[in-house]
Design a protein around this motif. Structure first.
Motif, PDB file in Angstrom:
ATOM      1  N   ALA A  29      22.737 -22.277 -32.340  1.00 26.05           N
ATOM      2  CA  ALA A  29      21.289 -22.098 -32.145  1.00 26.05           C
ATOM      3  C   ALA A  29      21.022 -20.859 -31.297  1.00 26.05           C
ATOM      4  CB  ALA A  29      20.705 -23.335 -31.475  1.00 26.05           C
ATOM      5  N   VAL A  30      20.038 -20.064 -31.695  1.00 29.58           N
ATOM      6  CA  VAL A  30      19.673 -18.846 -30.961  1.00 29.58           C
ATOM      7  C   VAL A  30      18.167 -18.848 -30.729  1.00 29.58           C
ATOM      8  CG1 VAL A  30      21.583 -17.549 -31.956  1.00 29.58           C
ATOM      9  CG2 VAL A  30      19.340 -17.467 -33.054  1.00 29.58           C
ATOM     10  N   ARG A  31      17.755 -18.137 -29.667  1.00 26.02           N
ATOM     11  CA  ARG A  31      16.328 -18.042 -29.348  1.00 26.02           C
ATOM     12  C   ARG A  31      15.661 -16.864 -30.064  1.00 26.02           C
ATOM     13  NH1 ARG A  31      14.610 -21.036 -24.972  1.00 26.02           N
ATOM     14  NH2 ARG A  31      16.246 -22.126 -23.822  1.00 26.02           N
ATOM     15  N   SER A  32      16.408 -15.781 -30.208  1.00 28.90           N
ATOM     16  CA  SER A  32      15.860 -14.591 -30.840  1.00 28.90           C
ATOM     17  C   SER A  32      16.991 -13.838 -31.531  1.00 28.90           C
ATOM     18  CB  SER A  32      15.177 -13.689 -29.808  1.00 28.90           C
ATOM     19  OG  SER A  32      16.116 -13.264 -28.831  1.00 28.90           O
ATOM     20  N   LEU A  33      16.603 -12.915 -32.404  1.00 32.34           N
ATOM     21  CA  LEU A  33      17.593 -12.148 -33.149  1.00 32.34           C
ATOM     22  C   LEU A  33      17.899 -10.845 -32.426  1.00 32.34           C
ATOM     23  CD1 LEU A  33      16.458 -12.658 -36.847  1.00 32.34           C
ATOM     24  CD2 LEU A  33      18.422 -13.639 -35.691  1.00 32.34           C
ATOM     25  N   THR A  34      19.141 -10.727 -31.988  1.00 27.42           N
ATOM     26  CA  THR A  34      19.641  -9.517 -31.350  1.00 27.42           C
ATOM     27  C   THR A  34      20.986  -9.192 -32.003  1.00 27.42           C
ATOM     28  OG1 THR A  34      20.887 -10.672 -29.629  1.00 27.42           O
ATOM     29  CG2 THR A  34      18.554 -10.206 -29.172  1.00 27.42           C
ATOM     30  N   PRO A  35      21.516  -7.980 -31.802  1.00 28.56           N
ATOM     31  CA  PRO A  35      22.830  -7.675 -32.382  1.00 28.56           C
ATOM     32  C   PRO A  35      23.906  -8.676 -32.005  1.00 28.56           C
ATOM     33  CG  PRO A  35      21.778  -5.659 -31.647  1.00 28.56           C
ATOM     34  CD  PRO A  35      20.885  -6.787 -31.194  1.00 28.56           C
ATOM     35  N   SER A  36      23.815  -9.263 -30.820  1.00 31.93           N
ATOM     36  CA  SER A  36      24.854 -10.197 -30.371  1.00 31.93           C
ATOM     37  C   SER A  36      24.660 -11.610 -30.911  1.00 31.93           C
ATOM     38  CB  SER A  36      24.905 -10.226 -28.842  1.00 31.93           C
ATOM     39  OG  SER A  36      23.675 -10.688 -28.316  1.00 31.93           O
ATOM     40  N   THR A  37      23.457 -11.928 -31.402  1.00 30.39           N
ATOM     41  CA  THR A  37      23.205 -13.296 -31.877  1.00 30.39           C
ATOM     42  C   THR A  37      23.123 -13.397 -33.399  1.00 30.39           C
ATOM     43  OG1 THR A  37      20.795 -13.010 -31.725  1.00 30.39           O
ATOM     44  CG2 THR A  37      21.946 -13.842 -29.770  1.00 30.39           C
ATOM     45  N   ASP A  79      10.266 -12.465 -38.522  1.00 29.29           N
ATOM     46  CA  ASP A  79       8.948 -11.859 -38.353  1.00 29.29           C
ATOM     47  C   ASP A  79       8.860 -11.038 -37.083  1.00 29.29           C
ATOM     48  OD1 ASP A  79       8.272 -13.138 -40.687  1.00 29.29           O
ATOM     49  OD2 ASP A  79       7.374 -14.869 -39.673  1.00 29.29           O
ATOM     50  N   ASP A  80       9.716 -11.350 -36.107  1.00 33.63           N
ATOM     51  CA  ASP A  80       9.657 -10.640 -34.822  1.00 33.63           C
ATOM     52  C   ASP A  80      10.588  -9.439 -34.767  1.00 33.63           C
ATOM     53  OD1 ASP A  80       7.856 -12.542 -33.873  1.00 33.63           O
ATOM     54  OD2 ASP A  80       9.489 -13.883 -33.236  1.00 33.63           O
ATOM     55  N   VAL A  81      11.331  -9.178 -35.862  1.00 33.32           N
ATOM     56  CA  VAL A  81      12.285  -8.069 -35.863  1.00 33.32           C
ATOM     57  C   VAL A  81      11.535  -6.750 -36.023  1.00 33.32           C
ATOM     58  CG1 VAL A  81      14.212  -7.015 -37.088  1.00 33.32           C
ATOM     59  CG2 VAL A  81      14.139  -9.488 -36.764  1.00 33.32           C
ATOM     60  N   ARG A  82      11.879  -5.798 -35.179  1.00 30.08           N
ATOM     61  CA  ARG A  82      11.316  -4.460 -35.277  1.00 30.08           C
ATOM     62  C   ARG A  82      12.428  -3.486 -35.643  1.00 30.08           C
ATOM     63  NH1 ARG A  82       7.854  -7.266 -35.606  1.00 30.08           N
ATOM     64  NH2 ARG A  82       5.961  -7.524 -34.356  1.00 30.08           N
ATOM     65  N   ARG A 139      32.740 -16.332 -42.701  1.00 28.41           N
ATOM     66  CA  ARG A 139      33.461 -15.518 -41.713  1.00 28.41           C
ATOM     67  C   ARG A 139      32.944 -14.085 -41.630  1.00 28.41           C
ATOM     68  NH1 ARG A 139      38.413 -18.234 -43.913  1.00 28.41           N
ATOM     69  NH2 ARG A 139      38.989 -19.830 -42.399  1.00 28.41           N
ATOM     70  N   VAL A 140      32.275 -13.602 -42.670  1.00 34.34           N
ATOM     71  CA  VAL A 140      31.787 -12.220 -42.636  1.00 34.34           C
ATOM     72  C   VAL A 140      30.347 -12.131 -42.158  1.00 34.34           C
ATOM     73  CG1 VAL A 140      33.379 -11.443 -44.420  1.00 34.34           C
ATOM     74  CG2 VAL A 140      31.116 -12.239 -45.070  1.00 34.34           C
ATOM     75  N   MET A 141      29.807 -13.204 -41.609  1.00 37.66           N
ATOM     76  CA  MET A 141      28.450 -13.176 -41.069  1.00 37.66           C
ATOM     77  C   MET A 141      28.301 -12.209 -39.884  1.00 37.66           C
ATOM     78  SD  MET A 141      26.288 -15.269 -42.658  1.00 37.66           S
ATOM     79  CE  MET A 141      26.333 -16.622 -43.815  1.00 37.66           C
ATOM     80  N   PRO A 142      29.240 -12.152 -38.936  1.00 34.74           N
ATOM     81  CA  PRO A 142      29.045 -11.276 -37.775  1.00 34.74           C
ATOM     82  C   PRO A 142      28.908  -9.821 -38.185  1.00 34.74           C
ATOM     83  CG  PRO A 142      30.836 -12.829 -37.379  1.00 34.74           C
ATOM     84  CD  PRO A 142      30.484 -12.926 -38.840  1.00 34.74           C
ATOM     85  N   PRO A 143      28.143  -9.033 -37.431  1.00 35.15           N
ATOM     86  CA  PRO A 143      27.989  -7.610 -37.749  1.00 35.15           C
ATOM     87  C   PRO A 143      29.304  -6.837 -37.757  1.00 35.15           C
ATOM     88  CG  PRO A 143      26.304  -8.305 -36.184  1.00 35.15           C
ATOM     89  CD  PRO A 143      27.263  -9.449 -36.321  1.00 35.15           C
TER      90      PRO A 143
END
Length: 852
Positions: free
Chosen positions: A273-281, A309-312, A689-693
């Protein structure tokens, strides 16, 4: 003599120790076993006099006390550990008249190198090379070292991925190797874990070790014990136990991977579970989406997607789109949200990915418009969009348009480095059929001393590839008076198969060329050419050439392959044996030696033992095992290759990217073995497994193809189980995800026909054929479209004549594509023209034409 040789320094002290030990042995009565055990306990007594009495008793016992002292040197009681180690050191470093000089010398060097772990590790390597008489000494020296010293020494031994362990196994000293691994376990060195797991599995002791480490973990709850237990359980196939061990190790990343393997979707959803979308999450967010999808929690799924929707989109600079946009689109694609991903990419301006994905779905005209617009919009020094556009034009068969763009780029290449530009330009000219102009580019570049000519030659002569450089150097040695242009023409003759065997033999029988930068002799490259061209007599001569005595094992293996390919088994066996003696840690030459002997004498008593040892040698070295797998498979040893691949998978570290490559290959092999359900499970895990950036596929279209392949494999599995309704649903999903994926009809049409569903089979085949035909209507020189239609006609419609026409057209449009050449050769063979098929394969490989 011994006294004069080592009169001073450390030896004097060692001899005094020996004298004192000898005197005490003469004066004391032999103690009983019970007295020795009591003396060990008294080493930690609070009274000094009791400790001293125990020391004297143990010292007097000498060899009898050593096993007890070695165990006590690992005691949890600090005083017992310290006293036992000190006394053990005195016993171990004694030198008697019976001590072999080569061992005595190394004992002294080890003692003198105290505090310098690299030097002490080197002494241990030398002792292990001396054979059985010195092996026990290695373990004694480690036991006599302090905990920290032991760890430092073992860490030095591990720096080449524990090569010393493979060397011991190769010589049949598996027990000593296991003892060293035990030492490394006690020092808690994680690098030894895969080697230990491989060793105990090969010895059939996996269950025993599992039970032991389960007890250790229950007793002391060490993270290291949990990691060992995880690896043991994974190899055993006990994924649930591995998951529980990872949980106790507090390894969140490892636990998530094991939750994927055990399909614990609820726990995985909570853990990611994550609160927001960031490169680390982003990676966790992608896994959570997948878990919610599997659970069918639609409301939570919708809520998670709302985070988008909150991604810029913040540009990376110079007009480049944010990498965040692609990473998020990748996650959507892997979660089968194709339309949403395409819309997302369109909004973010990620044109290159959008072009490739649109084309892979069959929207080729729209993809071309996007590519053209991106190429025209690109400004400044960057040329990524324009380079991608030229490549796209080539693939569509729009040669004249590609030529126009190449001319534009030739006058303005921006920031592209000279070397990269030259390689791209030569490759384009070759694809345009302008080899003479490409040759002139190489000629001009060769005048600069900074040019990496080998890389340009590989592009100029793609049939030779990396071998082009070594052929070039051999040509320079053979005819040093020839001009550069003459050598380029000669190189082209070699690549095109226009040289007879005698000319090729003359070429490779010369002085071995060296690498320009470091002067290393290129034995392997020359031997590879000998094997490539099947120069049997040359292989014999090189094996008997004194200048090839120093040739590495890999080069000798290539020469052995040349002999084996022509069924000269006795000579091949000798060559492989020589290669293995040169490099004992390499499993391939030992295996090939055993196979060659088996061809000569199937009843030879050592064959099975050699083959089994070859599979043991790599232990937990995944790189060596993967290379061994590839080598065995390329030589046709399917069962032994699969054994290696399966071992790689069982030794997997689910927290590293190497598991992706191994699992993908294992999935392909399971399909070939008729096990689509196992292949589907492997593919599903790999997609997650390929989900991470930090991880991903090389080509954009793979993000469409892999989810579609998962659905295809599930359809095959359901058909195999007799559930046609579920199979049809999966097949429809596969087709909707990747409408051009030829594997779908190639796999399912035969199944449908076998089930008596001929109408459904023909409808599926017609749908895929029509999609590729529509592409050809717009782009009649689209090589891949011709190739796919050739495959359908050959394998599904049994219309070899029409397949021949399409296959020839694909090769005409892309004459250097090995896949197209292989398909053409298959068609030629099926229509009863084996000689033409052989000629096509020779053309594919750049081989000399066969006689007759």
């Amino acid at each position: 003599m011994v006294t004069r040789r080592f009169r001073s320094g450390v030896l004097g002290a060692l001899l005094l120790v020996f004298g004192a030990w000898s005197d005490s042995r003469l004066r004391a009565d032999p103690p009983s076993d019970e007295e020795l055990r009591r003396a060990i306990e008294d080493l930690g007594h609070e009274r000094f006099a009791v400790r001293q009495r125990a020391l004297k008793l143990l010292e007097a016992a000498g060899d009898r006390a050593e096993p007890l002292l070695r165990a006590a040197a690992r005691s949890d009681v600090p005083e017992i550990e310290r006293q036992a180690r000190l006394l053990l050191e005195r016993l171990i470093f004694r030198i008697t008249p019976d001590t072999p000089p080569e061992i005595a010398q190394r004992l002294i060097r080890f003692h003198q190198a105290a505090g310098r772990s690299a030097h002490q590790a080197q002494v241990l390597r030398e002792l292990l090379e001396l054979g059985d008489s010195a092996h026990e000494q290695v373990l004694r020296l480690l036991d006599a070292s302090s905990v920290d010293q032991r760890r430092w020494i073992l860490d030095e031994l591990s720096r080449d991925d524990w090569r010393i362990l493979s060397s011991l196994v190769a010589r049949g000293h598996d027990d000593i190797a296991l003892e060293l691994m035990n030492e490394a376990l006690d020092a808690q060195l994680t690098s030894v874990i895969p080697h230990l797991v491989g060793a105990v599995a090969q010895r059939g002791q996996l269950d025993l070790w599992l039970a032991d480490f389960q007890k250790r973990l229950d007793r002391r709850s060490l993270t290291f014990d949990a990691r060992v237990l995880t690896s043991l359980a994974l190899h055993r196939g006990d994924v649930e136990r591995a998951r529980d061990a990872a949980r106790r190790a507090n390894d969140a990343a490892l636990l998530r991977q094991l939750l994927i393997e055990t399909e614990q979707w609820s726990e995985l959803a909570e853990a990611t579970a994550v609160r927001s979308l960031t490169p680390s999450t982003m990676g966790d967010w992608g896994l959570r989406l997948a878990a919610l999808r599997h659970l069918g929690r639609q409301d939570d799924w919708t809520q998670e997607l709302a985070l988008l929707d909150d991604v810029r989109f913040e540009p990376r600079g110079r007009g480049r789109p944010s990498r965040t946009s692609w990473n998020l689109a990748k996650i959507l694609l892997l979660n089968e949200q194709t339309e949403r991903a395409l819309e997302f990419l369109s909004k973010s301006g990620e044109s290159r990915a959008l072009v490739e994905l649109k084309a892979a779905r069959g929207d080729v005209r729209e993809a071309l418009q996007l590519s053209e617009a991106a190429a025209h919009a690109e400004q400044g020094g960057r040329l990524a969009a324009r380079l991608a556009h030229v490549d796209f034009l080539f693939r569509l068969g729009l040669i004249e348009q590609a030529r126009t763009w190449v001319e534009r780029l030739n006058t303005h290449r921006g920031e592209i480095p000279e070397s990269l530009w030259l390689e791209s330009k030569i490759a384009w000219l070759i694809r345009l059929g302008m080899r003479e102009e490409a040759k002139r580019v190489v000629l001009a570049a060769s005048e600069s001393p900074e040019t990496r000519l080998g890389a340009l030659l590989a592009v100029l002569e793609p049939r030779l590839g990396a071998d082009a450089d070594i052929c070039w150097r051999l040509l320079a040695q053979l005819d040093p008076e020839n001009s550069t242009e003459q050598r380029l023409d000669r190189l082209h003759d070699i690549a095109s198969g226009r040289c007879d065997l005698k000319e090729l033999e003359r070429l490779v029988r010369q002085r071995v060329p060296v690498t320009e930068l470091n002067g290393v002799k290129q034995y392997e490259a020359v031997a590879r050419l000998v094997a490539r061209w099947g120069l049997v007599q040359t292989a014999r001569e090189l094996l008997n050439d004194p200048t090839w005595e120093e040739a590495p094992a890999e080069a000798v293996v290539w020469l052995g392959d040349t002999l084996a390919d022509h069924r000269h088994w006795a000579e091949a066996a000798a060559a492989y044996r020589r290669a293995w003696q040169r490099e004992r840690t390499a499993p391939l030459p030992l295996f090939l030696h055993a196979d060659a002997i088996r061809r000569l004498n199937p009843q030879h008593p050592e064959i099975l033992a050699w083959i089994q040892r070859s599979h043991r040698i790599p232990l937990g070295n995944l790189g060596t095992r993967q290379a061994f797998y590839a080598a065995l498979r390329s030589r046709g040893f399917a069962d032994d290759a699969f054994e290696e691949l399966w071992t790689c998978y069982r030794l997997r570290d689910v927290g590293t990217s190497s598991i992706i490559e191994v699992s993908d290959e294992l999935a392909r092999q399971q399909v070939r073995r008729g096990k689509p359900e196992e292949a589907a499970a492997l593919t599903q895990r790999n997609i997650l497994r390929v989900m991470p950036p930090s991880r991903g596929y090389v080509r954009y279209e793979a993000y469409l193809h892999m989810p579609a392949m998962l659905r295809l494999l599930r359809a095959m599995a359901f058909y195999k189980q007799g559930d046609a309704t579920a199979a049809q649903k999966e097949a429809e999903l596969a087709e909707s995800l990747s409408p051009l994926l030829g594997e779908i009809p190639l796999r399912l049409v035969p199944v449908l026909r076998q089930r008596g569903e001929g109408a459904a089979a023909e409808q599926m085949l017609d749908r895929f054929s029509e999609r590729w035909q529509r592409i050809l209507a717009d782009f009649p020189d689209h090589a891949e479209a011709h190739h796919q239609l050739a495959r359908f006609d050959l394998f599904l419609r049994q219309q070899a004549g029409r397949a021949l026409e399409s296959a020839r057209k694909a090769v005409e449009l892309d004459p250097l594509n090995p896949t197209y050449l292989e398909t053409l050769a298959e068609v030629q063979y099926q229509i009863g023209k084996p000689q033409e098929a052989v000629a096509t394969i020779q053309r594919c490989c750049g081989l000399p034409k066969a006689d007759g």
